[in-house]
Design a protein around this motif. Structure first.
Motif, PDB file in Angstrom:
ATOM      1  N   MET B   1      -9.065  26.371 -18.932  1.00  0.00           N
ATOM      2  CA  MET B   1      -7.762  26.761 -18.433  1.00  0.00           C
ATOM      3  C   MET B   1      -6.763  26.431 -19.464  1.00  0.00           C
ATOM      4  O   MET B   1      -6.257  25.368 -19.483  1.00  0.00           O
ATOM      5  N   LEU B   2      -6.493  27.313 -20.231  1.00  0.00           N
ATOM      6  CA  LEU B   2      -5.600  26.963 -21.251  1.00  0.00           C
ATOM      7  C   LEU B   2      -4.221  27.279 -20.834  1.00  0.00           C
ATOM      8  O   LEU B   2      -3.425  27.573 -21.644  1.00  0.00           O
ATOM      9  N   SER B   3      -4.012  27.084 -19.613  1.00  0.00           N
ATOM     10  CA  SER B   3      -2.756  27.423 -19.073  1.00  0.00           C
ATOM     11  C   SER B   3      -1.875  27.164 -20.179  1.00  0.00           C
ATOM     12  O   SER B   3      -1.682  26.896 -20.646  1.00  0.00           O
ATOM     13  N   LEU B   4      -1.411  27.085 -20.765  1.00  0.00           N
ATOM     14  CA  LEU B   4      -0.514  26.421 -21.635  1.00  0.00           C
ATOM     15  C   LEU B   4      -1.012  26.373 -23.024  1.00  0.00           C
ATOM     16  O   LEU B   4      -0.464  25.788 -23.831  1.00  0.00           O
ATOM     17  N   ILE B   5      -2.098  26.956 -23.228  1.00  0.00           N
ATOM     18  CA  ILE B   5      -2.670  26.752 -24.527  1.00  0.00           C
ATOM     19  C   ILE B   5      -2.042  27.616 -25.530  1.00  0.00           C
ATOM     20  O   ILE B   5      -2.711  27.985 -26.313  1.00  0.00           O
ATOM     21  N   PHE B   6      -0.971  28.110 -25.479  1.00  0.00           N
ATOM     22  CA  PHE B   6      -0.538  28.980 -26.531  1.00  0.00           C
ATOM     23  C   PHE B   6      -0.573  28.178 -27.799  1.00  0.00           C
ATOM     24  O   PHE B   6       0.385  27.619 -28.237  1.00  0.00           O
ATOM     25  N   LEU B 122      -4.140  30.037  -9.053  1.00  0.00           N
ATOM     26  CA  LEU B 122      -3.102  29.057  -9.368  1.00  0.00           C
ATOM     27  C   LEU B 122      -1.841  29.404  -8.592  1.00  0.00           C
ATOM     28  O   LEU B 122      -1.514  30.584  -8.435  1.00  0.00           O
ATOM     29  N   ASP B 123      -1.157  28.389  -8.120  1.00  0.00           N
ATOM     30  CA  ASP B 123       0.151  28.640  -7.498  1.00  0.00           C
ATOM     31  C   ASP B 123       1.242  28.275  -8.487  1.00  0.00           C
ATOM     32  O   ASP B 123       1.167  27.252  -9.160  1.00  0.00           O
ATOM     33  N   TYR B 124       2.224  29.126  -8.583  1.00  0.00           N
ATOM     34  CA  TYR B 124       3.335  28.937  -9.516  1.00  0.00           C
ATOM     35  C   TYR B 124       4.588  28.573  -8.733  1.00  0.00           C
ATOM     36  O   TYR B 124       5.054  29.352  -7.908  1.00  0.00           O
ATOM     37  N   GLY B 127      10.117  28.936 -11.516  1.00  0.00           N
ATOM     38  CA  GLY B 127      10.371  28.526 -12.900  1.00  0.00           C
ATOM     39  C   GLY B 127       9.138  28.146 -13.685  1.00  0.00           C
ATOM     40  O   GLY B 127       9.193  27.981 -14.904  1.00  0.00           O
ATOM     41  N   GLU B 128       8.012  28.020 -13.029  1.00  0.00           N
ATOM     42  CA  GLU B 128       6.808  27.535 -13.714  1.00  0.00           C
ATOM     43  C   GLU B 128       6.189  28.599 -14.624  1.00  0.00           C
ATOM     44  O   GLU B 128       6.175  29.778 -14.301  1.00  0.00           O
ATOM     45  N   GLU B 130       2.621  29.321 -16.767  1.00  0.00           N
ATOM     46  CA  GLU B 130       1.248  28.915 -17.087  1.00  0.00           C
ATOM     47  C   GLU B 130       0.532  30.146 -17.637  1.00  0.00           C
ATOM     48  O   GLU B 130       0.954  31.271 -17.399  1.00  0.00           O
TER      49      GLU B 130
END
Lengths: 181, 174
Positions: B1-6, B122-124, B127-128, B130
Protein backbone atom coordinates in the motif's frame (compact mmCIF):
# COMPACT_ATOMS: atom_id res chain seq x y z
CA UNK A 1 -38.22 -4.16 48.32
CA UNK A 2 -37.28 -0.60 49.22
CA UNK A 3 -33.71 -1.69 49.95
CA UNK A 4 -33.48 -3.45 46.55
CA UNK A 5 -34.50 -0.24 44.81
CA UNK A 6 -31.99 1.71 46.87
CA UNK A 7 -29.20 -0.75 45.99
CA UNK A 8 -30.12 -0.61 42.33
CA UNK A 9 -30.06 3.18 42.40
CA UNK A 10 -26.69 3.14 44.17
CA UNK A 11 -25.35 0.70 41.59
CA UNK A 12 -26.56 2.88 38.77
CA UNK A 13 -24.96 5.93 40.32
CA UNK A 14 -21.66 4.10 40.71
CA UNK A 15 -21.81 2.92 37.10
CA UNK A 16 -22.47 6.45 35.91
CA UNK A 17 -19.57 7.76 37.96
CA UNK A 18 -17.31 5.04 36.59
CA UNK A 19 -18.31 5.88 33.03
CA UNK A 20 -17.63 9.53 33.70
CA UNK A 21 -14.20 8.74 35.06
CA UNK A 22 -13.42 6.51 32.11
CA UNK A 23 -14.57 9.13 29.64
CA UNK A 24 -12.69 11.96 31.22
CA UNK A 25 -9.63 10.12 32.42
CA UNK A 26 -8.36 8.85 29.06
CA UNK A 27 -6.73 10.90 26.41
CA UNK A 28 -10.02 12.21 25.21
CA UNK A 29 -10.00 14.31 22.11
CA UNK A 30 -13.01 14.47 19.90
CA UNK A 31 -12.34 13.50 16.26
CA UNK A 32 -13.55 16.87 15.06
CA UNK A 33 -11.08 18.59 17.37
CA UNK A 34 -8.12 16.54 16.25
CA UNK A 35 -5.43 18.08 14.08
CA UNK A 36 -5.77 17.32 10.37
CA UNK A 37 -4.83 13.77 9.48
CA UNK A 38 -5.07 12.35 12.99
CA UNK A 39 -7.85 9.88 13.65
CA UNK A 40 -9.11 8.20 16.74
CA UNK A 41 -8.10 4.58 16.38
CA UNK A 42 -9.11 2.49 19.32
CA UNK A 43 -8.20 -1.08 18.44
CA UNK A 44 -7.49 -2.09 21.99
CA UNK A 45 -4.16 -3.28 23.29
CA UNK A 46 -1.19 -2.65 21.05
CA UNK A 47 0.11 -5.86 19.49
CA UNK A 48 3.46 -6.47 21.09
CA UNK A 49 6.63 -7.02 19.10
CA UNK A 50 10.31 -7.39 19.59
CA UNK A 51 12.75 -6.04 17.04
CA UNK A 52 16.38 -5.05 16.85
CA UNK A 53 17.39 -1.49 16.08
CA UNK A 54 20.15 -0.51 13.68
CA UNK A 55 22.70 -0.89 16.48
CA UNK A 56 21.55 -4.42 17.20
CA UNK A 57 19.82 -3.48 20.47
CA UNK A 58 16.66 -5.48 21.08
CA UNK A 59 13.48 -3.58 21.81
CA UNK A 60 10.19 -4.86 23.18
CA UNK A 61 7.14 -2.66 22.82
CA UNK A 62 5.75 -3.73 26.20
CA UNK A 63 8.81 -2.23 27.86
CA UNK A 64 7.35 1.21 27.16
CA UNK A 65 4.35 0.82 29.48
CA UNK A 66 3.81 3.87 31.63
CA UNK A 67 4.66 6.24 28.80
CA UNK A 68 2.91 7.30 25.64
CA UNK A 69 4.46 5.77 22.53
CA UNK A 70 4.89 7.40 19.14
CA UNK A 71 5.06 4.32 16.91
CA UNK A 72 6.01 5.26 13.39
CA UNK A 73 6.15 2.97 10.33
CA UNK A 74 8.23 4.17 7.40
CA UNK A 75 10.35 3.22 4.40
CA UNK A 76 13.15 5.08 2.63
CA UNK A 77 11.46 4.83 -0.76
CA UNK A 78 8.37 6.64 0.44
CA UNK A 79 8.52 10.32 -0.45
CA UNK A 80 6.39 11.64 2.43
CA UNK A 81 8.50 9.61 4.87
CA UNK A 82 11.57 11.53 3.77
CA UNK A 83 9.82 14.85 4.29
CA UNK A 84 8.30 13.89 7.61
CA UNK A 85 11.27 12.30 9.32
CA UNK A 86 13.17 15.52 10.17
CA UNK A 87 10.00 16.87 11.77
CA UNK A 88 9.76 13.78 13.95
CA UNK A 89 13.31 14.41 15.03
CA UNK A 90 12.42 18.03 15.83
CA UNK A 91 9.37 16.89 17.81
CA UNK A 92 11.42 14.36 19.74
CA UNK A 93 13.83 17.09 20.76
CA UNK A 94 10.99 19.11 22.27
CA UNK A 95 9.22 16.38 24.18
CA UNK A 96 10.01 14.85 27.53
CA UNK A 97 11.22 11.35 26.69
CA UNK A 98 10.06 10.11 30.06
CA UNK A 99 6.52 10.75 28.90
CA UNK A 100 6.69 9.92 25.19
CA UNK A 101 8.81 7.20 23.70
CA UNK A 102 9.60 7.41 19.98
CA UNK A 103 9.65 4.05 18.21
CA UNK A 104 10.40 3.99 14.51
CA UNK A 105 9.88 0.80 12.54
CA UNK A 106 11.30 0.52 9.08
CA UNK A 107 9.23 -1.66 6.76
CA UNK A 108 11.28 -4.41 5.13
CA UNK A 109 14.51 -2.69 4.22
CA UNK A 110 18.07 -3.62 5.02
CA UNK A 111 20.37 -2.13 7.61
CA UNK A 112 22.52 -0.20 5.11
CA UNK A 113 19.53 1.47 3.54
CA UNK A 114 18.12 2.50 6.91
CA UNK A 115 21.47 3.67 8.19
CA UNK A 116 22.18 5.82 5.13
CA UNK A 117 18.69 7.28 5.10
CA UNK A 118 18.60 8.27 8.74
CA UNK A 119 22.19 9.53 8.61
CA UNK A 120 21.15 12.08 6.03
CA UNK A 121 17.56 12.83 6.95
CA UNK A 122 17.36 12.53 10.73
CA UNK A 123 20.72 11.63 12.27
CA UNK A 124 19.50 11.83 15.86
CA UNK A 125 16.86 9.17 15.38
CA UNK A 126 17.25 5.43 15.37
CA UNK A 127 14.91 2.83 13.97
CA UNK A 128 13.83 -0.72 14.53
CA UNK A 129 14.35 -3.03 11.58
CA UNK A 130 11.34 -5.05 10.52
CA UNK A 131 13.47 -6.81 7.97
CA UNK A 132 10.90 -9.25 6.67
CA UNK A 133 8.04 -6.79 7.01
CA UNK A 134 5.96 -9.09 9.18
CA UNK A 135 5.52 -6.76 12.15
CA UNK A 136 4.32 -4.08 9.78
CA UNK A 137 1.87 -6.60 8.32
CA UNK A 138 0.49 -7.30 11.79
CA UNK A 139 0.06 -3.62 12.55
CA UNK A 140 -1.52 -2.94 9.17
CA UNK A 141 -0.90 0.78 8.87
CA UNK A 142 -3.15 2.38 6.25
CA UNK A 143 -0.13 3.45 4.29
CA UNK A 144 3.43 4.60 4.71
CA UNK A 145 4.21 6.64 6.64
CA UNK A 146 1.78 5.97 9.47
CA UNK A 147 2.09 6.84 13.13
CA UNK A 148 0.21 5.19 15.98
CA UNK A 149 -0.11 6.85 19.35
CA UNK A 150 -0.28 4.35 22.19
CA UNK A 151 -1.28 5.37 25.68
CA UNK A 152 0.65 4.49 28.86
CA UNK A 153 -1.60 1.46 29.45
CA UNK A 154 -0.58 0.05 26.07
CA UNK A 155 -3.79 0.89 24.29
CA UNK A 156 -3.73 2.21 20.73
CA UNK A 157 -5.55 5.54 20.68
CA UNK A 158 -4.76 7.44 17.50
CA UNK A 159 -3.50 6.90 14.01
CA UNK A 160 -1.88 9.54 11.82
CA UNK A 161 -1.62 8.64 8.18
CA UNK A 162 0.65 10.29 5.65
CA UNK A 163 3.36 12.81 6.21
CA UNK A 164 2.97 15.98 8.23
CA UNK A 165 5.12 18.51 9.99
CA UNK A 166 5.05 17.19 13.54
CA UNK A 167 6.94 20.23 14.64
CA UNK A 168 4.02 22.48 13.70
CA UNK A 169 2.35 24.02 16.69
CA UNK A 170 -0.97 22.27 16.20
CA UNK A 171 0.66 18.82 16.31
CA UNK A 172 3.13 19.64 19.05
CA UNK A 173 0.35 20.97 21.22
CA UNK A 174 -1.82 17.97 20.50
CA UNK A 175 0.98 15.62 21.55
CA UNK A 176 1.70 17.67 24.65
CA UNK A 177 -1.99 17.66 25.56
CA UNK A 178 -1.91 13.86 25.59
CA UNK A 179 1.01 13.81 27.95
CA UNK A 180 -0.79 15.78 30.59
CA UNK A 181 -3.04 12.82 31.37
CA UNK B 1 0.00 0.00 0.00
CA UNK B 2 2.01 2.73 -1.07
CA UNK B 3 -0.65 5.04 -0.27
CA UNK B 4 1.62 7.76 -0.14
CA UNK B 5 4.46 6.31 -1.86
CA UNK B 6 4.90 8.89 -4.44
CA UNK B 7 8.51 8.10 -4.14
CA UNK B 8 11.00 10.72 -5.08
CA UNK B 9 12.64 8.25 -7.41
CA UNK B 10 9.43 7.59 -9.27
CA UNK B 11 8.20 11.13 -9.21
CA UNK B 12 11.31 12.25 -10.97
CA UNK B 13 10.54 9.98 -13.88
CA UNK B 14 6.84 10.54 -14.10
CA UNK B 15 5.12 10.98 -17.41
CA UNK B 16 2.47 13.68 -17.65
CA UNK B 17 -0.19 13.02 -15.02
CA UNK B 18 -3.78 12.40 -16.00
CA UNK B 19 -6.57 13.47 -13.74
CA UNK B 20 -10.25 13.23 -13.00
CA UNK B 21 -11.51 16.26 -11.13
CA UNK B 22 -14.95 16.08 -9.59
CA UNK B 23 -16.52 18.31 -7.02
CA UNK B 24 -16.03 15.69 -4.31
CA UNK B 25 -12.68 14.20 -5.27
CA UNK B 26 -9.64 14.36 -7.49
CA UNK B 27 -7.95 11.31 -8.92
CA UNK B 28 -4.53 11.61 -10.51
CA UNK B 29 -3.03 8.87 -12.62
CA UNK B 30 0.62 8.52 -13.61
CA UNK B 31 1.37 5.62 -15.96
CA UNK B 32 4.84 4.17 -15.29
CA UNK B 33 7.04 2.55 -17.90
CA UNK B 34 8.30 -1.00 -17.37
CA UNK B 35 11.82 0.41 -17.16
CA UNK B 36 10.84 2.81 -14.38
CA UNK B 37 9.24 0.05 -12.37
CA UNK B 38 12.08 -2.39 -12.98
CA UNK B 39 14.55 0.25 -11.79
CA UNK B 40 12.49 0.99 -8.73
CA UNK B 41 12.24 -2.63 -7.69
CA UNK B 42 15.81 -3.46 -8.67
CA UNK B 43 17.01 -0.65 -6.42
CA UNK B 44 15.09 -2.34 -3.60
CA UNK B 45 16.89 -5.61 -4.30
CA UNK B 46 13.96 -7.48 -5.80
CA UNK B 47 15.05 -10.79 -7.38
CA UNK B 48 15.14 -11.00 -11.14
CA UNK B 49 12.39 -13.61 -11.27
CA UNK B 50 10.07 -11.14 -9.59
CA UNK B 51 11.16 -8.22 -11.74
CA UNK B 52 10.66 -10.23 -14.92
CA UNK B 53 7.01 -10.66 -14.01
CA UNK B 54 6.56 -7.06 -12.95
CA UNK B 55 8.11 -5.75 -16.14
CA UNK B 56 5.28 -7.30 -18.09
CA UNK B 57 2.59 -5.50 -16.10
CA UNK B 58 1.00 -2.13 -16.57
CA UNK B 59 1.71 0.14 -13.58
CA UNK B 60 -0.31 3.25 -13.00
CA UNK B 61 0.30 5.29 -9.86
CA UNK B 62 -2.98 6.62 -8.52
CA UNK B 63 -3.46 9.46 -6.06
CA UNK B 64 -6.91 10.17 -4.69
CA UNK B 65 -7.84 13.29 -2.74
CA UNK B 66 -11.13 13.72 -0.98
CA UNK B 67 -12.13 17.31 -1.68
CA UNK B 68 -15.59 16.94 -0.15
CA UNK B 69 -16.80 17.43 3.41
CA UNK B 70 -17.83 13.82 3.88
CA UNK B 71 -16.15 10.47 4.02
CA UNK B 72 -15.45 8.78 0.67
CA UNK B 73 -14.90 5.06 0.32
CA UNK B 74 -12.50 3.46 -2.11
CA UNK B 75 -13.23 -0.13 -3.04
CA UNK B 76 -11.24 -1.41 -5.99
CA UNK B 77 -13.85 -4.08 -6.53
CA UNK B 78 -15.99 -1.21 -7.82
CA UNK B 79 -13.39 -0.20 -10.39
CA UNK B 80 -13.97 -1.72 -13.83
CA UNK B 81 -11.35 -1.48 -16.56
CA UNK B 82 -11.83 -2.13 -20.27
CA UNK B 83 -10.10 -1.66 -23.60
CA UNK B 84 -12.29 -1.36 -26.68
CA UNK B 85 -15.20 -2.65 -24.67
CA UNK B 86 -13.31 -5.73 -23.50
CA UNK B 87 -12.99 -6.06 -19.73
CA UNK B 88 -9.50 -6.17 -18.24
CA UNK B 89 -9.15 -8.22 -15.11
CA UNK B 90 -7.10 -6.61 -12.38
CA UNK B 91 -5.32 -9.00 -10.03
CA UNK B 92 -6.24 -8.59 -6.38
CA UNK B 93 -3.35 -8.13 -3.97
CA UNK B 94 -4.13 -11.56 -2.53
CA UNK B 95 -3.49 -13.10 -5.93
CA UNK B 96 -0.14 -11.37 -6.06
CA UNK B 97 0.62 -12.64 -2.59
CA UNK B 98 -0.17 -16.20 -3.61
CA UNK B 99 2.01 -15.87 -6.68
CA UNK B 100 4.99 -14.63 -4.69
CA UNK B 101 4.50 -17.31 -2.09
CA UNK B 102 4.42 -19.99 -4.77
CA UNK B 103 7.69 -18.60 -6.12
CA UNK B 104 9.17 -18.61 -2.63
CA UNK B 105 9.97 -14.90 -2.83
CA UNK B 106 11.56 -13.61 0.40
CA UNK B 107 9.03 -12.03 2.71
CA UNK B 108 10.68 -8.62 2.69
CA UNK B 109 10.15 -8.24 -1.06
CA UNK B 110 6.61 -9.51 -0.82
CA UNK B 111 5.98 -6.94 1.86
CA UNK B 112 7.54 -4.04 -0.03
CA UNK B 113 5.58 -4.97 -3.14
CA UNK B 114 2.34 -4.90 -1.20
CA UNK B 115 3.19 -1.49 0.25
CA UNK B 116 3.56 -0.09 -3.23
CA UNK B 117 0.03 -1.12 -4.19
CA UNK B 118 -3.02 1.05 -3.76
CA UNK B 119 -5.19 -0.41 -0.96
CA UNK B 120 -8.09 -2.58 -2.04
CA UNK B 121 -10.37 -0.63 0.28
CA UNK B 122 -9.89 2.61 2.12
CA UNK B 123 -11.99 5.36 3.64
CA UNK B 124 -10.92 8.92 2.92
CA UNK B 125 -11.66 11.64 5.42
CA UNK B 126 -12.33 15.14 4.10
CA UNK B 127 -9.07 16.51 2.75
CA UNK B 128 -7.26 13.19 2.91
CA UNK B 129 -4.92 12.12 0.12
CA UNK B 130 -3.79 8.55 -0.36
CA UNK B 131 -2.67 6.52 -3.30
CA UNK B 132 -0.55 3.71 -4.60
CA UNK B 133 0.13 1.64 -7.66
CA UNK B 134 -2.54 -0.01 -9.69
CA UNK B 135 -1.29 -3.08 -11.53
CA UNK B 136 -3.11 -4.18 -14.65
CA UNK B 137 -2.26 -6.65 -17.36
CA UNK B 138 -0.37 -4.79 -20.08
CA UNK B 139 -2.55 -3.68 -22.96
CA UNK B 140 -2.25 -1.40 -25.98
CA UNK B 141 -4.68 1.41 -26.54
CA UNK B 142 -6.72 3.57 -24.26
CA UNK B 143 -8.08 2.03 -21.09
CA UNK B 144 -11.49 3.02 -19.83
CA UNK B 145 -12.18 3.16 -16.13
CA UNK B 146 -15.65 3.09 -14.64
CA UNK B 147 -15.49 3.48 -10.90
CA UNK B 148 -17.93 4.05 -8.09
CA UNK B 149 -17.20 5.43 -4.64
CA UNK B 150 -19.57 5.14 -1.71
CA UNK B 151 -19.88 8.25 0.45
CA UNK B 152 -20.87 9.15 3.98
CA UNK B 153 -19.99 7.58 7.31
CA UNK B 154 -22.19 4.56 6.67
CA UNK B 155 -21.79 4.52 2.89
CA UNK B 156 -25.36 5.69 2.63
CA UNK B 157 -24.59 8.94 0.82
CA UNK B 158 -24.95 9.66 -2.88
CA UNK B 159 -22.38 7.48 -4.68
CA UNK B 160 -19.79 9.11 -6.92
CA UNK B 161 -19.40 7.66 -10.39
CA UNK B 162 -16.32 8.14 -12.49
CA UNK B 163 -15.98 7.45 -16.19
CA UNK B 164 -12.52 8.09 -17.60
CA UNK B 165 -11.27 6.88 -20.95
CA UNK B 166 -7.78 8.37 -21.16
CA UNK B 167 -5.78 5.83 -19.20
CA UNK B 168 -3.01 3.90 -20.90
CA UNK B 169 -0.06 1.66 -20.18
CA UNK B 170 3.22 3.53 -20.56
CA UNK B 171 5.85 1.85 -22.70
CA UNK B 172 9.60 2.18 -22.68
CA UNK B 173 11.06 4.65 -25.16
CA UNK B 174 12.19 2.91 -28.34
Amino acid sequence: MKSHILKAAQGLAMLSALLLILLSGGAVAKESALPFGIREYDIGQAPNFELADIDGEMFNLESTRGRWVFLHFWASWCGPCREEMPTIQALSENIDEDKLHFVLVNAAEDEDTIFKFLGIVAPNLTSMMDMDGQITEIWKPRGLPTTFLIDPEGRVRYQAVGGRDWHEKVYTEFIKSLLTY
Amino acid sequence: MLSLIFSAALAAQTTAPLAVVKEQLTIEFAPRTPEQMASFYEARGFPETMRDILKKQCFITVGITNTSQQKIWLNLADWKFSVNGQAIKREHREQWKQRWQAMDIPLRYQSTFRWTLIPETLDYLPGEHEGGNLVLPFSKGKITLDATFATGDNKQGEPIHIHYDQLYCAEDAQ
